[in-house]
Design an enzyme around this catalytic site. Sequence first.
Site, PDB file in Angstrom:
ATOM      1  N   ARG A   1      20.421  57.590  55.792  1.00 33.18           N
ATOM      2  CA  ARG A   1      20.465  56.149  55.590  1.00 33.18           C
ATOM      3  C   ARG A   1      21.846  55.701  55.113  1.00 33.18           C
ATOM      4  NH1 ARG A   1      15.495  55.555  51.549  1.00 33.18           N
ATOM      5  NH2 ARG A   1      16.246  57.670  51.030  1.00 33.18           N
TER       6      ARG A   1
ATOM      7  N   LYS B   1      21.470  56.864  47.657  1.00 33.54           N
ATOM      8  CA  LYS B   1      20.935  57.909  46.805  1.00 33.54           C
ATOM      9  C   LYS B   1      21.719  58.053  45.505  1.00 33.54           C
ATOM     10  CE  LYS B   1      17.849  59.958  47.571  1.00 33.54           C
ATOM     11  NZ  LYS B   1      16.432  59.595  47.282  1.00 33.54           N
TER      12      LYS B   1
ATOM     13  N   HIS C   1      17.681  57.226  39.808  1.00 29.71           N
ATOM     14  CA  HIS C   1      16.722  58.275  39.410  1.00 29.71           C
ATOM     15  C   HIS C   1      17.242  59.080  38.227  1.00 29.71           C
ATOM     16  CE1 HIS C   1      14.293  57.327  42.878  1.00 29.71           C
ATOM     17  NE2 HIS C   1      15.259  57.658  43.717  1.00 29.71           N
TER      18      HIS C   1
ATOM     19  N   GLU D   1      15.343  51.244  41.961  1.00 26.11           N
ATOM     20  CA  GLU D   1      13.926  51.543  41.722  1.00 26.11           C
ATOM     21  C   GLU D   1      13.371  50.894  40.464  1.00 26.11           C
ATOM     22  OE1 GLU D   1      16.096  55.106  39.822  1.00 26.11           O
ATOM     23  OE2 GLU D   1      16.369  53.762  41.530  1.00 26.11           O
TER      24      GLU D   1
ATOM     25  N   ASP E   1       7.063  63.716  42.224  1.00 31.44           N
ATOM     26  CA  ASP E   1       7.365  63.930  40.813  1.00 31.44           C
ATOM     27  C   ASP E   1       7.146  65.403  40.503  1.00 31.44           C
ATOM     28  OD1 ASP E   1       7.852  61.207  40.206  1.00 31.44           O
ATOM     29  OD2 ASP E   1       5.699  60.834  40.147  1.00 31.44           O
TER      30      ASP E   1
END
Length: 371
Positions: A15, A74, A95, A117, A269
């Site tokens: 992406r 990312k 993240h 996120e 997770d």
Amino acid sequence: MIIGVPKEIKPNEYRVAATPAGVQTLTSRGHIVLVEKDAGIGSNMQNEEYEKAGAKIVSKDELFSQSEMIYKVKEFFPEEYKYLRENLIVFTYIHSNAHPEETDAFLNSKVIGISYEDIEEGKGNFPLLSPMSEFAGKGGFLAACHFSQKVHGGKGILLARIPGVQTPQITIIGAGAAGMGAAELAASFGNKVVILDIDLEKLKKAKEVLPSNIELLYSDQTNLLNALTNSDVIINCILWPKWRKDHLIDRKMLKLMKTNSLIVDVSCDDNGAIETCHSTSHDNPVYSEEGIMHYCVDNIPSAFSQAASVSLCNHSLPFTLEIADKGYETALKENPVLRKGLCFYTGSLTLKETALKQNRPYKTPEEVLGI
């Protein structure tokens, strides 16, 4: 503002954060956009298209040294930490709770880190997570179709309704964007589909839009154990709090499942809702635990990179424009939705979830912004 769109370096990540159309919107507002050479190739977006949209094609070193904001997909990897510097704006899926070393790098470099996120609009509505969650849910079901085939290690069933053959049961945990996406495809193939959720309002909304061959159940222990016993595929689509040490499905519970059935963990997770799950890659997507196949690829949307890039840019671009037009401080102060995504601010950790999981001190976004 000078905005940099780098090429992703995560394995099998194809992406790109900004499409040529997104670049054209940014440049039309007077912003300078630097695109790393071949950043869009994995999404079938060529360098020439970006140049026509007004971008300048540059090397990675040029991009990071000149940009005021990094607009990517990312998290940062160790080889990219050297590019972090004080007051650089980083807008991406960070993240941080899952990557302590990345947290250290962001804190030490004193960047402004805003994570896709964590941007939240109302309770449980994550506008930059939901579109990729739909891709992940639908892609997770398609992966289940693939890995249920005997030639790919499965038990040799077709996840569809076939006359004379027992209809497979697909149980989906969570009625959010990922769960709804998975359910839509699973039901359209004619499977018996069960959705479990503890939010009755979500189940009511699911009833309004999903077909009638989907059973909507409250996620209690009885319904969960029945689902484990009867399902051919379990698709986990819930976000498990990072600081919890317990599990929704522990190792012992896998013994209830049919031999060689499949768990697809869309949320990925590690040691989270499903104790036996750990992240895998598109190169090595599956493994077995207790006789159950696990598929836990952590960037499912990348398999559909062109469509996913368009969708992600469509949803993230308004926030990018707001930061670029107003500057990060004003944008964060004026927009409480964007402010929810602030994870790092000039050396301070501002995300409670990461602080709890990694046992670090933190300040609220409002504290660091003085509001």
